[in-house]
Design a protein around this motif. Structure first.
Motif, PDB file in Angstrom:
ATOM      1  N   TRP A 178      -1.373   1.103  41.229  1.00 46.77           N
ATOM      2  CA  TRP A 178      -0.815  -0.138  41.766  1.00 46.77           C
ATOM      3  C   TRP A 178      -0.426  -0.050  43.236  1.00 46.77           C
ATOM      4  CZ3 TRP A 178      -2.318  -4.087  39.340  1.00 46.77           C
ATOM      5  CH2 TRP A 178      -2.559  -4.011  37.956  1.00 46.77           C
ATOM      6  N   GLN A 191       1.033   5.451  36.812  1.00 53.82           N
ATOM      7  CA  GLN A 191       0.158   4.288  37.091  1.00 53.82           C
ATOM      8  C   GLN A 191       0.545   3.604  38.392  1.00 53.82           C
ATOM      9  OE1 GLN A 191      -1.394   1.381  34.724  1.00 53.82           O
ATOM     10  NE2 GLN A 191      -2.827   3.017  34.257  1.00 53.82           N
ATOM     11  N   LEU A 192       1.854   3.455  38.568  1.00 54.63           N
ATOM     12  CA  LEU A 192       2.336   2.808  39.793  1.00 54.63           C
ATOM     13  C   LEU A 192       1.850   3.568  41.020  1.00 54.63           C
ATOM     14  CD1 LEU A 192       6.034   1.787  39.021  1.00 54.63           C
ATOM     15  CD2 LEU A 192       4.179   0.251  39.682  1.00 54.63           C
TER      16      LEU A 192
END
Lengths: 332, 246
Positions: free
Chosen positions: A169, A164-165
């Protein structure tokens, strides 16, 4: 007297553009990668514009600041992944990236910014190459093999969060950096710094006699611009790719892209880097699809034609057209 | 105490002595003309006072403080302003922004905000009569308008000493008379010592200067009240030459 807030109206079109891009990316998952690419070019344009656009000086070593930001994040993650600081290590990485980029810009700027125009440009070419050979030759930070830290990232955050990072993000952060860089640009423009930079860009000797410490203001613009480059490197390269490889990050190609984005959109304008970034990234993306391998060959004449037609960049022209109309207060 | 004192200033460029052992004093609020043919060292003298060059010998003292080695950007806030022979506007900036830069970095540096500087700019723009061009880019002005803008910009610095370089060159005689009146008035009202340098527009000097300094080959030839200086035989020699066989 006009209300103070009106001075910041030119941010509206910039932020609307970013918001639209962001919403398109979020609502259409298949578009996110392209939107992230667009945001990346807008962000580096916005960051580089603070120096190139506002001072008129060209820094050919600019990518070195992005590279140091990338290394900063890599070092932050690899050094602290076992400490259980959670998301804190990302902030440590960011901080390291910014500090490293800032220190290098301070060192380069305080020497090279005493040189004028073309001499400065030539002096900065060496910075990027020199730093790359230093990293490789002195075998610091993994030397020529670079650093890979996907394992560390997974260990610190778990596989899902780590992915996800990298895939979400890091890109969101690039948007935030672009938004902040745009704000800093207009804050400078509207303040004493902006007036000093305009003066020195137009006539450095006259500016000095008028009481402007030109070296100081050039260094302020240089460091600010470098700090944003460090942030972008840390997010768009380190966190997104989870590795650093010297030839990839110390690549003069990216400096050239920064210059193209800024000049295309309009150096020293606020909306220019957004317009330039969008046009450049779109064409790059599209040309890679329709004529793979020939992008640069096709792109070069297009750039030359645009620069010939709009020497002040697209926003330079728009700005001139908007003068005296109701649009004036939204466009700089 | 004199406002500005030059003590035995010598400035060389290689073998060329541009300014040779020049000493002079300027009092607060004085109106002075510096005249001299091309190459007589006038501009070099200005550059030494404003800090563009540092002299090989001698001292520059401003309000009792030795500023010989101070960089130009630190002299402006002390109160030394100047205009250029060929106007040097910040072209892309508007007239208002140009003049505001003067206010922001001159003697009011650090004491006024950007908005206050813009208000000060409006005042001086009106004073020189450029209010209609306020929002125009300075690069688009005519040469005479640029000169007026430079004067407004220099005045907005609130200088104590204003060095004007050929401010009237290329102007129509009737404009010159108006300009002289205007500059004199501002100088007296704001207690600015004004030094005006010209190559040969004596018309402007007579109506303006209380004292004239004549430069010749880098040296000070005459330094006297206006009427006396202009009738000095040495000055006549420099400008008209000596009849042959004399």
């Amino acid at each position: 007297m006009r209300p103070k807030i009106e001075k910041y109206y030119p941010l509206i079109p910039v932020y609307v553009a970013y918001l639209v891009m962001f919403l398109i990316g979020r609502t259409m998952p298949s578009m996110w990668q392209m939107v992230a690419l667009l945001a990346f070019y807008c962000a580096i344009g916005q960051a580089f514009n603070i120096f190139l656009g506002m001072t008129g000086y060209v820094d050919f070593g600019y990518v070195a600041f992005m590279a140091l930001g990338t290394y900063g994040m890599a070092l932050g993650i690899t050094a602290f992944y076992q400490t259980g600081l959670g998301i804190g290590i990302i902030f440590i990485g960011l901080l390291l990236g910014v500090v490293m980029a800032t220190l290098l810009s301070l060192a380069v700027g305080s020497v090279a910014l005493r040189l004028r125009g073309a001499y400065f440009a030539i002096a900065t070419i060496g910075v990027n190459e020199g730093f790359r050979y230093f990293v490789e030759g002195a075998k610091i930070w993994g030397g020529s093999e670079g650093m890979i830290f996907s394992r560390e990232l997974k260990e610190a955050f778990g596989a899902e969060m780590a992915s996800q990072l990298s895939t979400l993000w890091a890109d969101v952060a690039v948007f935030i950096i672009a938004v902040v860089a745009a704000f800093v640009t207009i804050y400078y423009m509207r303040g004493k710094i902006g007036y000093a930079l305009t003066a020195l860009r137009e006539d450095e000797d006259a500016a000095k006699v008028m009481g402007i410490n030109v070296t100081k203001y050039k260094i302020i613009a240089f460091i600010t611009s470098a700090a944003f480059a460090g942030l972008i490197g840390a997010m768009a390269w380190a966190l997104k790719l989870t590795y650093v490889f010297p030839p990839d990050v110390f690549k003069i190609h990216y400096t050239i892209e920064c210059i193209i984005v800024v000049l295309l959109g309009g150096a020293g304008t606020l909306l220019g880097p957004v317009v330039g970034g969008l046009i450049y990234a779109f064409s790059k993306y599209w040309l890679a699809v329709v004529a793979p391998g020939f992008q640069l060959l096709i792109f070069a004449p297009i750039i030359i034609a645009i620069i010939m037609a709009f020497p002040e960049g697209i926003m330079g022209l728009v700005k001139r057209r908007a003068k005296g109309t109701g649009w004036e207060k939204y466009i700089i | 105490m004199a406002l500005l004192e030059l003590e035995n200033i010598t400035k060389r460029f290689g073998g060329l002595v541009a300014v040779n052992d020049v000493s002079l004093q300027i009092e607060a609020g004085e109106l002075i003309g510096i005249v001299g043919p091309n190459g007589s060292g006038k501009t070099t003298l200005y550059n030494v006072i404003s800090g563009v060059y540092s002299p090989e010998e001698g001292r520059v003292i401003f309000q009792g403080k030795d500023i010989t080695n101070l960089p130009p950007y630190r002299r402006a806030p002390l109160g030394i302003g100047r205009t250029f022979q060929i106007p040097r506007p910040f072209k892309s900036a508007s007239v208002r922004e140009n003049v505001a830069i003067g206010a922001m970095f001159g003697t009011l540096s650090g004491k006024v905000s950007v908005d206050e500087s813009l208000e000060i700019a409006d005042h001086y723009i009106e004073l020189v009569g450029l209010q209609a061009y306020k929002d125009k880019a300075a690069g688009t002005l005519t040469p005479t308008e640029k000169k007026l803008m430079e004067i407004a910009r220099a005045l907005a610095m609130k200088p104590k000493l204003l060095l004007m370089d050929e401010a009237m060159a290329g102007m129509h005689p009737s404009d010159i008379d108006n300009m002289v009146k205007f500059i004199k008035k501002v100088g007296v009202e704001e207690n600015i010592a004004i030094v005006s340098m010209v190559e040969h527009i004596m018309r402007a000097m007579v109506g303006f200067a209380q004292r004239i300094i004549v430069m010749h080959r880098g040296a000070k030839l005459v330094d006297a009240p206006t009427a006396e200086a202009l009738s000095d035989p040495k000055v006549i020699d420099v400008y008209l030459g000596r009849p042959s066989g004399d």
